[in-house]
Motif scaffolding. Structure first.
Motif, short mmCIF file in Angstrom:
data_model
loop_
_atom_site.label_atom_id
_atom_site.label_comp_id
_atom_site.label_asym_id
_atom_site.label_seq_id
_atom_site.Cartn_x
_atom_site.Cartn_y
_atom_site.Cartn_z
N TYR A 1 6.81 -5.72 2.97
CA TYR A 1 7.60 -6.03 1.76
C TYR A 1 6.68 -6.68 0.72
CZ TYR A 1 11.25 -8.18 -1.10
OH TYR A 1 12.05 -8.57 -2.14
N PRO A 2 6.81 -6.32 -0.57
CA PRO A 2 7.77 -5.37 -1.15
C PRO A 2 7.19 -3.99 -1.45
CG PRO A 2 6.87 -6.74 -2.87
CD PRO A 2 6.17 -7.15 -1.60
N GLU A 3 5.86 -3.81 -1.23
CA GLU A 3 5.24 -2.54 -1.65
C GLU A 3 5.78 -1.33 -0.89
OE1 GLU A 3 2.60 -5.83 -2.78
OE2 GLU A 3 3.50 -5.23 -0.86
N TYR A 4 6.10 -1.53 0.41
CA TYR A 4 6.45 -0.37 1.23
C TYR A 4 7.88 -0.40 1.75
CZ TYR A 4 1.42 0.33 1.19
OH TYR A 4 0.13 0.52 0.79
N SER A 5 8.61 -1.44 1.47
CA SER A 5 9.97 -1.55 2.00
C SER A 5 10.82 -2.41 1.09
CB SER A 5 9.95 -2.15 3.41
OG SER A 5 11.25 -2.37 3.89
N ASP A 6 12.08 -1.99 0.92
CA ASP A 6 13.04 -2.79 0.16
C ASP A 6 13.65 -3.89 1.01
OD1 ASP A 6 12.83 -1.42 -2.30
OD2 ASP A 6 14.07 0.21 -1.51
N VAL A 7 13.39 -3.83 2.31
CA VAL A 7 13.96 -4.80 3.26
C VAL A 7 12.91 -5.85 3.59
CG1 VAL A 7 15.01 -5.09 5.52
CG2 VAL A 7 15.45 -3.00 4.22
N GLY B 1 -5.86 -0.04 4.89
CA GLY B 1 -6.66 0.51 3.81
C GLY B 1 -5.87 1.34 2.82
N GLN B 2 -4.56 1.51 3.09
CA GLN B 2 -3.74 2.29 2.17
C GLN B 2 -3.63 1.56 0.83
OE1 GLN B 2 -0.17 3.64 4.00
NE2 GLN B 2 0.70 4.53 2.15
N ASP B 3 -3.69 2.31 -0.26
CA ASP B 3 -3.68 1.75 -1.61
C ASP B 3 -2.28 1.28 -1.96
OD1 ASP B 3 -3.87 1.12 -4.27
OD2 ASP B 3 -4.98 2.91 -4.83
N ASP B 4 -2.09 -0.04 -2.07
CA ASP B 4 -0.77 -0.58 -2.38
C ASP B 4 -0.29 -0.11 -3.75
OD1 ASP B 4 -0.94 -1.86 0.00
OD2 ASP B 4 -1.22 -3.87 -0.82
N THR B 5 -1.19 -0.01 -4.72
CA THR B 5 -0.80 0.40 -6.07
C THR B 5 -0.29 1.83 -6.07
OG1 THR B 5 -2.47 -1.06 -7.01
CG2 THR B 5 -1.56 0.64 -8.44
N ALA B 6 -0.99 2.71 -5.35
CA ALA B 6 -0.57 4.11 -5.30
C ALA B 6 0.74 4.27 -4.58
CB ALA B 6 -1.65 4.95 -4.62
N ALA B 7 1.04 3.33 -3.66
CA ALA B 7 2.27 3.44 -2.88
C ALA B 7 3.50 2.96 -3.64
CB ALA B 7 2.14 2.63 -1.59
#
Length: 332
Positions: free
Chosen positions: A177-183, A48-54
């Motif tokens: 990936y890719p919203e929360y991690s560069d890997v 439920g975490q907001d991908d846009t806000a992250a």
């Protein structure tokens, strides 16, 4: 005034019962315990975490993985091998900030693995589901659970030794990936559930080594052709259901700082490597054990367990008596 209840007597009693029970456990082939630790960075996202806000707030918490396994002392070409033990993940100290709001965490992983190197070629050997118990949030924060693996068969042309190493990078795609991690690909992923006064939250977790490290858990010598080797065995085809091919051997490197003693004893990477003389001695011992066996009479183990249990009960009663005297003195 805060009072504490002594548990030493109860612990000794449990140890005595465990010792007595071990008398009925079947004898196992020649094995040794081996362990290794390496640093992993773990990114996470709660449902439920907001991908846009992250976006633009990517981060990964510094963590550490220790895996302790029972491995054969020596193997032979064509031998079927099984691995089992315990895996522990020490999570970031940032989790301390959640104390008072979240009280317990538990989780599982279907992508935990070890890297197995034979004849210079490495394949990924995936574990069965790794499930942690419900763990109270405290510092240091370590979650752990038993880990088992499908069996694999030592290749008929295997020579030298077999290396078992911690999970390596680029094994599984991350859902973060890719919203929360560069890997994009990581060493392993997991699902976690945290509960407390704030409610219950489910997390996706993805962990990778920021600096690739070999993390060798054990190096098992391969007996020469014609030599008998005793080790774990079972019915399986080569590679097992959890084995997948991968590229070249893992890059070497130094291990990170160890965990806060998640196991009673842990080996460093260098401790796991046998010298030529030790390999020869291990092979000779395995051959002798395969012929004559090394056992302790069951009645001796049962008697020893009963004595330890009796001593523990006596100590617990004595402690309770002393507490009664102390409590009476405090009430006067």
């Amino acid at each position: 005034m805060k009072r504490t209840v002594p548990t030493r007597g109860l612990a000794v009693g449990a140890a005595g019962l465990l010792l007595a029970a071990s008398a009925f456990a079947p004898a196992t082939a020649a094995e040794r315990t081996a362990a290794a630790t390496a640093r992993y960075d773990c990114a996470l996202k709660f449902d439920g975490q907001d991908d846009t806000a992250a976006a633009g707030q990517k981060y990964a918490d510094e963590s550490a993985m220790t895996m302790q396994l029972q491995v054969p002392t020596v193997v032979s070409p064509g031998q079927v091998v099984s691995l089992r033990g315990t895996a522990a993940l020490q999570l970031s100290e940032e989790m301390d900030m959640a104390e008072g709001y979240l009280s317990t965490v538990e989780g599982y992983s279907d992508t935990l693995s070890v890297a197995v190197t034979v004849n210079g070629k490495t394949f990924t050997h995936r574990a069965n589901r790794w499930q942690t118990g419900k763990t109270a949030l405290k510092s240091p924060f370590v979650v752990k659970g038993g880990v088992t693996f499908p069996t694999f068969t030592v290749p008929a042309n295997a020579v030298g030794s077999i290396k078992i190493a911690l999970p390596q990078n680029n094994v599984v795609d991350t859902p973060l990936y890719p919203e929360y991690s560069d890997v994009k690909t990581v060493a392993f992923t997991a699902r976690a559930t945290a509960s407390g006064s704030m409610g219950t939250y489910n997390y996706d977790v993805a962990c990778y080594q920021p600096t690739p490290t070999a993390g060798v858990i054990a190096e098992i010598p391969v007996a020469s052709a014609g030599s008998a080797a005793t080790g774990n065995s079972g019915k399986s085809s080569s590679g097992g259901s959890g084995s997948t091919g991968s590229g070249s051997a893992a890059a070497s490197g130094s291990a990170s700082d160890p965990l806060a003693d998640p196991f009673a004893a842990a080996l460093t990477e260098g401790d796991d490597v046998l010298s030529a003389d030790e390999q020869a001695a291990a092979q000779q011992t395995a051959q002798q054990n395969a012929v004559q066996g090394v056992y302790m009479p069951a009645w001796a183990l049962i008697l020893l367990g009963a004595v330890a249990t009796g001593a523990a009960c006596g100590y617990a009663l004595l402690t309770r008596y002393r507490l009664g005297i102390l409590r009476a003195a405090l009430d006067e």
